[in-house]
Enzyme design. Structure first.
Site, PDB file in Angstrom:
ATOM      1  N   HIS A 315       0.761  -1.301   0.078  1.00 24.05           N
ATOM      2  CA  HIS A 315      -0.052   0.007  -0.130  1.00 24.05           C
ATOM      3  C   HIS A 315       1.129   1.340   0.128  1.00 24.05           C
ATOM      4  O   HIS A 315       1.968   1.310   0.588  1.00 24.05           O
ATOM      5  CB  HIS A 315      -0.881  -0.064   1.120  1.00 24.05           C
ATOM      6  CG  HIS A 315      -2.046   0.883   1.196  1.00 24.05           C
ATOM      7  ND1 HIS A 315      -1.877   2.289   1.504  1.00 24.05           N
ATOM      8  CD2 HIS A 315      -3.367   0.815   0.555  1.00 24.05           C
ATOM      9  CE1 HIS A 315      -3.103   2.768   1.052  1.00 24.05           C
ATOM     10  NE2 HIS A 315      -4.061   1.830   0.744  1.00 24.05           N
ATOM     11  N   ASP A 372      -7.926  -5.468  -0.028  1.00 29.09           N
ATOM     12  CA  ASP A 372      -8.651  -6.161  -0.955  1.00 29.09           C
ATOM     13  C   ASP A 372      -8.207  -7.623  -0.722  1.00 29.09           C
ATOM     14  O   ASP A 372      -8.630  -8.553  -1.429  1.00 29.09           O
ATOM     15  CB  ASP A 372      -8.083  -5.785  -2.306  1.00 29.09           C
ATOM     16  CG  ASP A 372      -8.653  -4.452  -2.705  1.00 29.09           C
ATOM     17  OD1 ASP A 372      -9.762  -4.132  -2.426  1.00 29.09           O
ATOM     18  OD2 ASP A 372      -7.735  -3.595  -3.035  1.00 29.09           O
TER      19      ASP A 372
HETATM   20  N1  CMC Z   1       4.070  -7.683  -4.905  1.00 34.81           N
HETATM   21  C1  CMC Z   1       5.440  -7.617  -4.907  1.00 34.81           C
HETATM   22  N2  CMC Z   1       6.253  -6.487  -4.809  1.00 34.81           N
HETATM   23  C2  CMC Z   1       5.415  -5.300  -4.550  1.00 34.81           C
HETATM   24  C3  CMC Z   1       4.132  -5.214  -4.183  1.00 34.81           C
HETATM   25  C4  CMC Z   1       3.723  -6.383  -4.396  1.00 34.81           C
HETATM   26  N3  CMC Z   1       2.172  -6.517  -4.285  1.00 34.81           N
HETATM   27  N4  CMC Z   1       3.797  -3.954  -4.096  1.00 34.81           N
HETATM   28  C5  CMC Z   1       5.131  -3.288  -3.871  1.00 34.81           C
HETATM   29  N5  CMC Z   1       6.047  -4.074  -4.419  1.00 34.81           N
HETATM   30  C6  CMC Z   1       7.544  -3.815  -4.119  1.00 34.81           C
HETATM   31  C7  CMC Z   1       7.707  -2.710  -5.529  1.00 34.81           C
HETATM   32  O1  CMC Z   1       8.058  -3.588  -6.545  1.00 34.81           O
HETATM   33  C8  CMC Z   1       8.853  -1.930  -4.914  1.00 34.81           C
HETATM   34  O2  CMC Z   1      10.056  -2.789  -4.948  1.00 34.81           O
HETATM   35  P1  CMC Z   1      11.432  -2.080  -5.260  1.00 34.81           P
HETATM   36  O3  CMC Z   1      11.551  -1.176  -4.122  1.00 34.81           O
HETATM   37  O4  CMC Z   1      12.457  -2.989  -5.108  1.00 34.81           O
HETATM   38  O5  CMC Z   1      11.376  -1.433  -6.440  1.00 34.81           O
HETATM   39  C9  CMC Z   1       8.523  -1.472  -3.476  1.00 34.81           C
HETATM   40  O6  CMC Z   1       7.553  -2.794  -3.086  1.00 34.81           O
HETATM   41  C10 CMC Z   1       7.578  -0.533  -3.406  1.00 34.81           C
HETATM   42  O7  CMC Z   1       6.494  -0.800  -4.149  1.00 34.81           O
HETATM   43  P2  CMC Z   1       5.877   0.695  -5.223  1.00 34.81           P
HETATM   44  O8  CMC Z   1       5.109   0.319  -6.494  1.00 34.81           O
HETATM   45  O9  CMC Z   1       6.913   1.833  -5.342  1.00 34.81           O
HETATM   46  O10 CMC Z   1       4.898   1.299  -3.940  1.00 34.81           O
HETATM   47  P3  CMC Z   1       3.460   2.083  -4.447  1.00 34.81           P
HETATM   48  O11 CMC Z   1       3.175   3.033  -3.314  1.00 34.81           O
HETATM   49  O12 CMC Z   1       3.994   3.061  -5.872  1.00 34.81           O
HETATM   50  O13 CMC Z   1       2.415   1.084  -4.738  1.00 34.81           O
HETATM   51  C11 CMC Z   1       0.667  -0.346  -4.690  1.00 34.81           C
HETATM   52  C12 CMC Z   1       1.191   0.671  -4.074  1.00 34.81           C
HETATM   53  C13 CMC Z   1      -0.497  -0.734  -3.742  1.00 34.81           C
HETATM   54  C14 CMC Z   1       0.033   0.003  -6.028  1.00 34.81           C
HETATM   55  C15 CMC Z   1       1.341  -1.687  -4.787  1.00 34.81           C
HETATM   56  O14 CMC Z   1       1.873  -2.067  -3.573  1.00 34.81           O
HETATM   57  C16 CMC Z   1       0.749  -2.609  -5.623  1.00 34.81           C
HETATM   58  O15 CMC Z   1       0.880  -2.833  -6.811  1.00 34.81           O
HETATM   59  N6  CMC Z   1       0.139  -3.858  -4.799  1.00 34.81           N
HETATM   60  C17 CMC Z   1      -0.792  -4.743  -5.451  1.00 34.81           C
HETATM   61  C18 CMC Z   1      -2.083  -4.345  -6.007  1.00 34.81           C
HETATM   62  C19 CMC Z   1      -3.023  -3.799  -4.848  1.00 34.81           C
HETATM   63  O16 CMC Z   1      -3.023  -4.818  -4.118  1.00 34.81           O
HETATM   64  N7  CMC Z   1      -3.683  -2.919  -4.960  1.00 34.81           N
HETATM   65  C20 CMC Z   1      -4.681  -2.466  -3.858  1.00 34.81           C
HETATM   66  C21 CMC Z   1      -4.064  -1.386  -2.895  1.00 34.81           C
HETATM   67  S1  CMC Z   1      -5.065  -1.131  -1.470  1.00 34.81           S
HETATM   68  C22 CMC Z   1      -6.776  -0.638  -2.117  1.00 34.81           C
HETATM   69  C23 CMC Z   1      -6.930   0.504  -3.078  1.00 34.81           C
HETATM   70  O17 CMC Z   1      -6.108   1.530  -2.822  1.00 34.81           O
HETATM   71  O18 CMC Z   1      -7.877   0.391  -3.680  1.00 34.81           O
END
Ligand code: CMC
Length: 437
Positions: A315, A372
């Protein structure tokens, strides 16, 4: 050019020094002691803008609706902890809280419920839209289209500057969203649309429109009613997330509330946002079909070359357990135990959570299950098809969207949202006529 930023005390403005120039930046403190630098004079004083891709450090507004502390896993609506709201309120009561900023008295709640009941039916001509959509249309696409089309049928409630029209529009949206949602499900399964029944409460009514058929009686299951109330409350608001910021962005141009909410529905559909609940169950199904090897999928999620992510994990704000995920997992446990349902996907989800939470990659990055991760298991137990999961998220998030849209319009600093950019394209060049290119 080097710059220094000096913050001496919170009472004094911070000083930004660059070259020979200095500018004072006021420090803004929230009611929970969060700090922000007010940079609203930055460009006029210096010619510079800030660059913050993904808005990771950018506060777009002051807001008094929802407080969340991602480090400690705290979520409160108007000061009330999410755990207490889930335990003591129903969804309509929480909607009132978000939209009007205080908990309703019995009389206020009953007036609010009555005013919603009056608007549960869709204009009869709107039903014809559904025959135009393909049978396999995604219900989120139908939802955003039909919400947008509400502005063609309810033209007496479009003026964002007329409080009585806004109130009417709010009630129409809250009342009709379950009807629009249930019709999109009925369309996909080829069953007749079921009209709303106004002696039922909000959630009961939605369930009967989803599952009743004209040929036999339907009894609403009280366990499903309480589970759905809880899920809708958990989703009701989450401050400046992607879809809420979209609603505000569109609303800031003085677009009407129907149009602003339709835009929010589109943003929510994305699998990185609300669409993750559908993606989680698809992922769990894929793991089950692949022999249930959870470790393989955790390894895949860590492998950057693969592009696979554990859906329902991570998140932007929570770097600790998402409090909503804890509430939903407990509810899931209770519902499955009470109904003696054994869902193999719940087993896989729990194993996946345990494996990821003990893995260095997830620990280092503070990736926890989010809202989720377990919601889909409850929806499945209720018989709700996977494609409808994000529609239910939208039904839950609606009062939050409305609350933020109204808060924005009533704030003194309300201006059209219009970010800047740092241009990186070609500098001026002569246009070459087409036959010489
Ligand atoms: N699986 C594997 N690696 C992950 C995941 C995941 N679900 N989420 C983040 N990471 C890694 C990412 O690759 C990055 O690694 P590195 O530092 O080595 O590059 C690090 O963790 C930080 O991730 P980010 O993408 O920079 O974080 P963000 O804040 O931009 O994204 C997120 C947040 C929710 C989009 C992301 O965690 C994600 O894609 N999660 C899966 C989709 C999901 O469950 N979304 C629902 C969110 S909660 C409800 C809502 O908002 O509607």
């Amino acid at each position: 050019m080097w710059m220094t930023l000096q913050v001496k005390t919170l009472e004094q403005p911070a000083t930004l020094t660059f070259g020979q120039q200095q500018i004072q930046l006021p420090v803004v403190q929230g009611s929970e002691q969060e700090l922000g630098l007010d940079i609203s004079r930055l460009r006029s004083a210096t010619g510079m803008i800030t660059l913050d891709e993904g808005y990771v450090n950018t506060g777009s507004t002051r807001s008094g609706i929802t407080f969340l502390d991602g480090e400690q896993g705290i979520l409160r609506f108007c000061g009330y902890p999410i755990e207490q709201l889930c335990a003591q309120c129903d969804f309509v009561e929480v909607s009132y809280l978000l939209i009007y900023g205080h908990l309703p008295t019995r009389q206020q709640l009953s007036e609010f419920q009555d005013s919603i009941r009056k608007h549960t039916m869709l204009h009869e001509d709107m039903r014809s839209f559904y025959s135009g959509f393909p049978r396999d249309a995604h219900p989120m696409a139908i939802l955003s289209s039909v919400v947008s089309a509400m502005s063609t049928f309810y033209q007496d409630s479009l003026d964002p500057t007329a409080p009585d029209q806004v109130e009417l529009c709010v009630r129409r949206l809250i009342a009709k969203l379950p009807t629009i949602a249930a019709y999109s499900h009925k369309k996909s399964v080829g069953q007749p649309f079921i009209y709303p029944q106004n002696d039922l409460d909000y959630v009961e009514n939605f369930l009967q429109m989803m599952f009743a058929v004209p040929s036999e009686p339907y009894e609403v299951d009280p366990d499903f009613v309480s589970a759905l109330n809880l899920l809708l409350i958990c989703h009701a608001d989450h401050e400046q997330n992607c879809s809420t910021s979209t609603v505000r962005m569109v609303g800031s141009a003085n677009a009407n509330l129907f149009a602003s909410i339709a835009a929010g529905v589109c943003a929510l559909w994305g699998p990185l946002h609300g669409g993750a609940n559908e993606a989680v169950v698809n992922m769990l199904n894929q793991i089950a079909a692949d022999g249930g090897d959870v470790k393989k999928y955790v390894a895949l999620a860590k492998d950057k070359s693969h592009g696979f992510r554990l859906m329902g994990f991570g998140h932007r704000v929570y770097k600790n357990f998402d409090p909503r995920a804890k509430i939903i997992k407990a509810a899931c446990d209770r519902l499955l135990a009470k109904r003696a349902i054994h869902d193999p996907l719940f087993d896989i989800a729990q194993e996946l959570e345990a494996t990821a939470l003990s893995d260095e990659y997830f620990i280092e990055r503070k990736l926890y299950p989010n809202v989720d991760f377990y919601s889909g298991v409850i929806y499945r137990a209720m018989g709700i098809p996977v494609q409808m999961f994000t529609v239910l998220f939208a039904m839950g998030r609606l009062p939050g969207w409305i609350a933020h849209w109204k808060e924005m319009h009533s704030s003194d600093g309300n201006r059209i949202c219009r970010p800047r950019q740092v241009y990186t394209g070609p500098t001026e060049r002569p246009l070459v006529p087409i036959d010489q290119r």
